[in-house]
Design a protein around this motif. Structure first.
Motif, PDB file in Angstrom:
ATOM      1  N   LEU A   1     -10.460   8.462  -0.875  1.00 16.55           N
ATOM      2  CA  LEU A   1     -11.340   7.726  -1.770  1.00 16.55           C
ATOM      3  C   LEU A   1     -11.349   6.236  -1.429  1.00 16.55           C
ATOM      4  N   ASP A   2     -10.192   5.678  -1.103  1.00 16.60           N
ATOM      5  CA  ASP A   2     -10.146   4.274  -0.704  1.00 16.60           C
ATOM      6  C   ASP A   2     -10.906   4.053   0.599  1.00 16.60           C
ATOM      7  N   PHE A   3     -10.822   4.988   1.508  1.00 15.48           N
ATOM      8  CA  PHE A   3     -11.544   4.879   2.771  1.00 15.48           C
ATOM      9  C   PHE A   3     -13.055   4.864   2.544  1.00 15.48           C
TER      10      PHE A   3
ATOM     11  N   GLY B   1       0.810  -1.208   0.000  1.00 17.55           N
ATOM     12  CA  GLY B   1       0.000   0.000   0.000  1.00 17.55           C
ATOM     13  C   GLY B   1       0.846   1.262   0.000  1.00 17.55           C
ATOM     14  N   PHE B   2       1.963   1.250   0.726  1.00 21.59           N
ATOM     15  CA  PHE B   2       2.885   2.392   0.714  1.00 21.59           C
ATOM     16  C   PHE B   2       3.404   2.616  -0.702  1.00 21.59           C
TER      17      PHE B   2
ATOM     18  N   SER C   1      -4.295  -1.135  -0.119  1.00 21.82           N
ATOM     19  CA  SER C   1      -4.708   0.246   0.029  1.00 21.82           C
ATOM     20  C   SER C   1      -4.623   0.651   1.485  1.00 21.82           C
ATOM     21  N   LEU C   2      -4.001   1.798   1.739  1.00 25.54           N
ATOM     22  CA  LEU C   2      -3.926   2.322   3.098  1.00 25.54           C
ATOM     23  C   LEU C   2      -5.286   2.825   3.560  1.00 25.54           C
ATOM     24  N   GLY C   3      -6.049   3.436   2.674  1.00 23.84           N
ATOM     25  CA  GLY C   3      -7.373   3.908   3.044  1.00 23.84           C
ATOM     26  C   GLY C   3      -8.321   2.768   3.379  1.00 23.84           C
ATOM     27  N   GLU C   4      -8.215   1.661   2.637  1.00 16.65           N
ATOM     28  CA  GLU C   4      -9.063   0.501   2.923  1.00 16.65           C
ATOM     29  C   GLU C   4      -8.714  -0.104   4.276  1.00 16.65           C
TER      30      GLU C   4
ATOM     31  N   GLY D   1     -12.146   4.157  -4.396  1.00 15.18           N
ATOM     32  CA  GLY D   1     -10.782   4.280  -4.898  1.00 15.18           C
ATOM     33  C   GLY D   1     -10.366   3.102  -5.736  1.00 15.18           C
ATOM     34  N   LEU D   2      -9.264   2.487  -5.361  1.00 20.88           N
ATOM     35  CA  LEU D   2      -8.703   1.371  -6.115  1.00 20.88           C
ATOM     36  C   LEU D   2      -9.642   0.176  -6.071  1.00 20.88           C
ATOM     37  N   PRO D   3      -9.486  -0.765  -7.002  1.00 19.58           N
ATOM     38  CA  PRO D   3     -10.385  -1.931  -7.047  1.00 19.58           C
ATOM     39  C   PRO D   3     -10.356  -2.707  -5.736  1.00 19.58           C
TER      40      PRO D   3
END
Length: 362
Positions: free
Chosen positions: A278-280, A138-139, A291-294, A284-286
């Protein structure tokens, strides 16, 4: 490569900001390590020696029949049967973390999310995936996304600002009204709507965010071009027959880049923050991506597993803090007042009295 007098001053001013100097090296070190994430965290061994030959599963996919199995599909090196076949005629060298970002850990001592242990150093998430492996991947994807968005938005924003400032007049007026309208749009809501209409991917998300992030540098570049477009060297170049593009990007832009470079670390941190947000929110990403937000969203949904939220928060806070500190050091490096102060002799030295004179008066 030798630096000029101005370059030396800027370099010394950058190094004088110790916090920014060390933040740059720490950031580069972490980014360099995560670039080789497949070598650090992977559910495939780095090297396999079987029947006198060497194989590299990280670089190439091998069918199970290569190691004496029965299936033509790619080898699952975590399968105990496959491990016994390889150990009978060779050995395997595993990465330090034997999990990838999407590897589901089996035979956990507790139901997922499981707490940190010697097997999973930062525990697992609610889908039994190793948290440390997901943080490493994720980083990397966050920094790569931020760098790509910063580069693309800078190219578009610098070009738009250069056109506005150089031509001025009606061109500048029309562009300014368009930017005012475009900047007033609710960016987050539009990104959520557009992300729900298309299949999310790295490229699509980059394009969607580029649509609204390119305006960040327009005002800076526009102001520099408006200030310098009537300077003597610009008039001389125009009198010698140089074209508009040559004057804009060959003569004026190098001077405008001084102010532009100071904004790039802050634009990079903003891009990473936008991707995390957006990931949170789930736009965001699929799904399944590192993902850091996920991971932060999982921490919110699993308050009984504090290692999820704490791990994600620490990594994001560290990453953004390093970029902000680097940005402050870059700003100091290109500050002409600080350069003048650094080159001037200290006032104490100019007003000091020789010891011999004071001794004689004494």
């Amino acid at each position: 490569m030798a630096l000029g007098e101005v370059g030396q001053r800027r370099y010394q001013n950058f190094r004088a900001n110790r916090r920014g100097w060390w933040s740059l090296w720490i950031f580069l070190g972490l980014f360099l390590v995560t670039l080789f994430a497949e070598v650090i965290a992977n559910d495939k061994p780095l090297v396999v020696r079987f029947d006198g030959e060497f194989y590299f599963p990280v670089l190439h996919a091998y069918p199970e029949t290569t190691f004496g199995g029965f299936f033509e599909t790619e080898t699952d090196y975590t399968d105990p049967v496959v491990q016994d076949l390889i150990d009978a005629k060779g050995f395997m060298i595993w990465p330090p973390i034997p999990y990838s970002y999407d590897t589901v850990c089996k035979d956990l001592p507790t139901p997922a999310p499981s707490p940190p242990s010697t097997r999973n150093w930062l525990g697992t998430d609610d889908q039994a995936r190793d948290v440390l492996a997901r943080l490493i991947y994720g980083f990397r994807i966050s920094v790569l996304f931020g760098l790509a968005l910063t580069l693309a938005s800078s190219l578009v924003g610098i070009t738009a600002g250069a056109v506005q400032g150089y031509f001025g007049g009606r061109t500048d007026l029309i562009f300014q009204r368009f930017i005012e309208i475009w900047s007033s749009l609710p960016t987050l809501y539009l990104l959520i709507i557009l992300s729900s209409l298309v299949v999310p991917s790295f490229g699509w998300l980059l394009l969607l965010m580029l649509m609204f992030s390119w305006t960040s540098l327009v005002s800076v570049v526009r102001a520099e071009f408006l200030r310098t477009r009537n300077f003597d060297y610009v008039r001389a170049a125009r009198a010698l027959g140089a074209g508009n593009a040559s004057i804009m990007f060959g003569h004026i832009l190098p001077n405008a880049m001084v102010a532009t470079l100071t904004f790039l670390p802050f634009i990079l941190s903003g891009a990473i923050t936008s991707l995390t947000a957006l990931d949170f929110l789930g736009f965001g990403l699929p799904p399944g991506s590192a993902s850091l937000g996920e991971l932060l969203n999982q921490g919110k949904n699993n308050l009984s597993a504090p290692w999820l939220g704490i791990s994600g928060f620490v990594v994001i806070a560290l990453l953004l803090s390093l970029l902000i500190f680097v940005g402050e050091a870059v700003r100091d490096a290109f500050d002409p007042r600080r350069s003048f102060e650094a080159s001037a002799p200290p006032p104490e030295a100019s007003m000091s009295v020789p010891s011999s004179t004071s001794g004689a008066h004494a």
